[in-house]
Design a protein around this motif. Structure first.
Motif, PDB file in Angstrom:
ATOM      1  N   ASP A 189     -13.099 -10.090  15.820  1.00 37.43           N
ATOM      2  CA  ASP A 189     -12.401 -10.542  15.062  1.00 37.43           C
ATOM      3  C   ASP A 189     -12.469 -12.209  14.352  1.00 37.43           C
ATOM      4  OD1 ASP A 189      -9.529 -11.426  14.960  1.00 37.43           O
ATOM      5  OD2 ASP A 189      -9.160 -10.264  17.153  1.00 37.43           O
ATOM      6  N   ILE A 190     -13.474 -12.424  13.709  1.00 31.19           N
ATOM      7  CA  ILE A 190     -14.473 -13.230  12.929  1.00 31.19           C
ATOM      8  C   ILE A 190     -13.378 -14.577  13.580  1.00 31.19           C
ATOM      9  CG2 ILE A 190     -13.059 -13.641  11.226  1.00 31.19           C
ATOM     10  CD1 ILE A 190     -16.973 -14.445  11.365  1.00 31.19           C
ATOM     11  N   GLU A 191     -11.847 -14.819  13.810  1.00 30.61           N
ATOM     12  CA  GLU A 191     -11.134 -16.424  13.748  1.00 30.61           C
ATOM     13  C   GLU A 191     -11.061 -16.623  15.295  1.00 30.61           C
ATOM     14  OE1 GLU A 191      -9.521 -13.539  12.437  1.00 30.61           O
ATOM     15  OE2 GLU A 191      -9.022 -14.720  10.429  1.00 30.61           O
ATOM     16  N   LEU A 261     -18.109  -9.788   8.239  1.00 31.43           N
ATOM     17  CA  LEU A 261     -18.519 -10.638   8.850  1.00 31.43           C
ATOM     18  C   LEU A 261     -19.192 -11.743   9.307  1.00 31.43           C
ATOM     19  CD1 LEU A 261     -17.695  -8.427  12.874  1.00 31.43           C
ATOM     20  CD2 LEU A 261     -16.539 -10.662  11.784  1.00 31.43           C
ATOM     21  N   ILE A 262     -20.326 -10.695   8.654  1.00 36.72           N
ATOM     22  CA  ILE A 262     -21.589 -11.672   8.332  1.00 36.72           C
ATOM     23  C   ILE A 262     -21.484 -13.062   7.238  1.00 36.72           C
ATOM     24  CG2 ILE A 262     -24.090 -11.576   8.060  1.00 36.72           C
ATOM     25  CD1 ILE A 262     -23.789  -8.698   8.945  1.00 36.72           C
ATOM     26  N   GLN A 263     -21.317 -12.212   6.558  1.00 34.22           N
ATOM     27  CA  GLN A 263     -21.374 -13.053   5.156  1.00 34.22           C
ATOM     28  C   GLN A 263     -20.423 -14.173   5.763  1.00 34.22           C
ATOM     29  OE1 GLN A 263     -19.465 -10.599   1.518  1.00 34.22           O
ATOM     30  NE2 GLN A 263     -21.919 -10.390   1.414  1.00 34.22           N
ATOM     31  N   LYS A 264     -18.899 -13.693   6.401  1.00 40.34           N
ATOM     32  CA  LYS A 264     -18.098 -15.600   6.485  1.00 40.34           C
ATOM     33  C   LYS A 264     -18.776 -16.084   7.630  1.00 40.34           C
ATOM     34  CE  LYS A 264     -13.628 -13.232   6.230  1.00 40.34           C
ATOM     35  NZ  LYS A 264     -13.011 -12.760   7.061  1.00 40.34           N
ATOM     36  N   ILE A 265     -19.909 -15.370   8.587  1.00 35.84           N
ATOM     37  CA  ILE A 265     -20.761 -16.420   9.046  1.00 35.84           C
ATOM     38  C   ILE A 265     -21.920 -17.395   8.713  1.00 35.84           C
ATOM     39  CG2 ILE A 265     -22.393 -16.351  11.047  1.00 35.84           C
ATOM     40  CD1 ILE A 265     -21.101 -13.564  12.201  1.00 35.84           C
ATOM     41  N   ARG A 266     -22.348 -16.660   8.021  1.00 40.86           N
ATOM     42  CA  ARG A 266     -23.140 -17.295   7.485  1.00 40.86           C
ATOM     43  C   ARG A 266     -22.380 -18.973   6.047  1.00 40.86           C
ATOM     44  NH1 ARG A 266     -28.739 -14.359   5.681  1.00 40.86           N
ATOM     45  NH2 ARG A 266     -29.191 -15.906   5.852  1.00 40.86           N
ATOM     46  N   CYS A 271     -23.275 -19.950  13.251  1.00 42.15           N
ATOM     47  CA  CYS A 271     -24.002 -19.878  14.446  1.00 42.15           C
ATOM     48  C   CYS A 271     -25.344 -19.123  13.730  1.00 42.15           C
ATOM     49  CB  CYS A 271     -23.619 -18.723  14.961  1.00 42.15           C
ATOM     50  SG  CYS A 271     -23.773 -16.498  14.837  1.00 42.15           S
ATOM     51  N   SER A 272     -26.705 -19.811  14.612  1.00 40.57           N
ATOM     52  CA  SER A 272     -27.736 -19.052  14.462  1.00 40.57           C
ATOM     53  C   SER A 272     -28.777 -17.703  14.355  1.00 40.57           C
ATOM     54  CB  SER A 272     -28.786 -19.793  15.704  1.00 40.57           C
ATOM     55  OG  SER A 272     -28.099 -20.948  16.102  1.00 40.57           O
ATOM     56  N   GLY A 273     -27.969 -17.194  14.039  1.00 43.90           N
ATOM     57  CA  GLY A 273     -27.839 -15.975  13.472  1.00 43.90           C
ATOM     58  C   GLY A 273     -26.990 -14.888  13.758  1.00 43.90           C
ATOM     59  N   ILE A 274     -27.363 -13.242  14.052  1.00 40.42           N
ATOM     60  CA  ILE A 274     -26.489 -12.243  14.110  1.00 40.42           C
ATOM     61  C   ILE A 274     -27.779 -11.096  14.856  1.00 40.42           C
ATOM     62  CG2 ILE A 274     -25.055 -12.003  12.649  1.00 40.42           C
ATOM     63  CD1 ILE A 274     -27.306  -9.779  11.564  1.00 40.42           C
ATOM     64  N   HIS A 275     -27.374 -10.461  15.653  1.00 39.32           N
ATOM     65  CA  HIS A 275     -27.356  -9.206  16.895  1.00 39.32           C
ATOM     66  C   HIS A 275     -26.942  -8.450  16.251  1.00 39.32           C
ATOM     67  CE1 HIS A 275     -29.896  -8.185  20.290  1.00 39.32           C
ATOM     68  NE2 HIS A 275     -28.026  -8.068  20.898  1.00 39.32           N
TER      69      HIS A 275
END
Lengths: 294, 218
Positions: A189-191, A261-266, A271-275
């Motif tokens: 859930d990105i929100e 999800l990753i694109q939204k995060i970027r 945040c500092s990265g993905i796992h």
């Protein structure tokens, strides 16, 4: 640059979770490490995840280190008392392992050795304090050691926990004890993740690495939702997956979902990265990483 | 109280296989409340033994089965039927069973019950574990025992395993740390609780075997 430097310099890091083999044969593990070498910044080796027997994380870390891929040693409080944990940590340090992910650990009852004695002599917050002590050259009782370790140590947090507040209090406690980075439980859930990130802004220069999973099948999602401790899969996602009739459609959606999800995060620099978690197949990791490059 | 429960009959069958005559000992305290050492339990074991063609020479229920000297005095009057028995079966907790082993060194003593936990009775014969006798009571912090009720004995809040407030180990139960959290919140003690890290716990206080002798007043 090593993993710590990359995180501290603000590079967007990619880590992946690998479960050591169920048996003494390391060949497939070595193959995986070789393939991951140029794909990710570090690899976490799990500590008998879901309390199921696996080769120890420390051995996998050493293999990885020798092959040139920086490992993160995951260490739980489930199977070892404070003497064994500290002893393992000193040994890991002597082998050249520097990155740690510290957690309490799933209970034996959820695993494949249900009859095992659960140790839990200390919990993850105390463990973080212990590692901070080792870095200062002292053991849990304050006794001086023959040197200082140089661990870079992280902890875990679940931004989707229900209820959330008791989890956030633990997060603050871990931060206060000195955790240097956090790898999160799987994010769906990105929100929810965004509001968690908003909340973390009250703390200085916090390093959060978001847990990402590639949904490959309905079975996998159900397994994560029902069998893996602490993983919260939202109902809307379960419903959405139910509507697909073909497995390949689920897999296609799974990749698109992770990429989005990753694109939204970027885009939002959340945040500092993905796992990347719960992925057995290195091809999937390759595919995902090539998709987010574009 | 100490909560105990009769062993499965299959296991008992194995334990008594080599004996023909038995004396039964119950307990009027916890095991009576649990229904594992009261008259009914004694009679049901007696019936089960006699059905298999073996003999019960007598039975007796001490007032407090874990009182060694008191039980010794009370059991004396059953000397004859005790002498006739090859073996003594004890229907109490493990402490009560060991009173009997200490009193009858030359006779095999077999426990009929498994000792489960220290707990409370909610309704008639409904028991819940409440205390692990860890030797250093921390109830003052949360008022519910997180050492006992949290399967990981977490000292500093919940682990990451709970889902919708339910425990990872037993999803039927609420995570005791979520309950403890609510207690701390209601009492406005949450901030104070999180000021310091709790533990590591001194487990040496529960190193077995433990003994206590109270002499005079503090």
């Amino acid at each position: 640059m090593n993993f710590k430097e990359k995180l501290n310099k603000g590079k967007f890091v990619v880590t992946v979770e690998i479960t050591p083999p169920r048996g003494p044969d390391p060949l497939k593990l070595i193959e995986k490490i070789k393939e991951l070498r140029n794909l990710v910044d570090a690899v976490n080796f799990t500590d008998n995840p879901s309390a199921k027997l696996r080769m120890c994380s420390m051995a996998a870390c050493k293999l990885s280190l020798d092959l040139g891929l920086e490992p993160v040693l995951q260490i739980t409080c489930r199977d070892r008392n404070r003497i064994a944990i500290q002893s393992d940590l000193l040994g890991a340090h002597a082998l050249g392992i520097r990155n740690l992910l510290l957690m309490t650990g799933d209970h034996p009852i959820v695993g494949d050795h249900k009859e095992a004695k659960a140790v839990y002599d200390i919990d993850s917050s105390i463990l973080i304090k212990v590692v901070k002590g080792l870095n200062e050259g002292i053991d849990i009782n304050g006794n001086k050691l023959n040197g200082k370790t140089e661990f870079f140590f992280g902890a875990v947090v679940n931004p989707s926990a229900i209820p959330l507040m008791p989890q956030l209090k633990r997060f603050e406690q871990k931060l206060k004890m000195g955790a240097e980075f956090f790898q999160t439980q799987m994010i769906f859930d990105i929100e929810k993740f965004e509001s968690f990130i908003d909340y973390t802004k009250m703390f200085d220069s916090i390093k959060i690495i978001a847990g990402i999973v590639i949904i490959k099948s309905r079975k996998m999602l159900n397994y994560l939702a029902n069998k893996v401790s602490g993983v919260i899969v939202p109902d809307w996602l379960v419903d959405k997956i139910k509507r697909f009739s073909k497995d390949e459609d689920i897999e296609k959606f799974g990749f698109e979902f992770a990429v989005e999800l990753i694109q939204k995060i970027r885009q939002k620099a959340l945040c500092s990265g993905i796992h990347i978690m719960a992925t057995r197949n290195i091809e999937d990791i390759k595919n995902l990483l090539s998709l987010i490059k574009n | 109280m100490i909560v105990s429960k009769r062993k499965p009959l299959k296991e008992l069958e194995n334990l008594i296989r080599n004996y023909e005559s038995f004396f039964l000992v119950g307990c009027a305290e916890c095991a009576t409340l649990c229904g594992s050492g009261d008259d009914e339990a004694l009679l049901s074991i007696k019936e089960w033994i006699t059905k298999s063609g073996k003999t019960v020479t007598g039975w007796f229920t001490p007032k407090v089965g874990c009182q060694i000297l008191g039980t010794k005095r009370q059991i004396n009057q059953y000397k004859e039927s005790l002498n006739q028995a090859q073996c003594i079966l004890v229907l109490s907790c493990g402490a009560g069973a060991q009173t009997i082993t200490e009193l009858f060194e030359d006779k095999p003593v077999i426990p009929v019950n498994d000792t489960l936990f220290i707990g409370n009775m909610r309704r008639f014969r409904e028991f819940e574990e409440r205390c692990r006798a860890c030797g250093e009571c921390l109830l003052g912090i949360t008022n519910i025992c997180v050492i006992t009720l949290c399967p990981k004995s977490m000292l500093n809040g919940p682990c990451g395993g709970y889902k919708n407030g339910k425990c990872e180990v037993n999803p039927e139960l609420r995570c005791v740390w979520i309950v403890a959290y609510e207690i701390l919140e209601k009492r406005k003690l949450l901030e104070k609780f999180y000021e310091n890290l709790h533990g590591p716990k001194d487990w040496s206080k529960s190193n077995s075997p433990r003994a206590l002798r109270i002499e005079g007043k503090d």
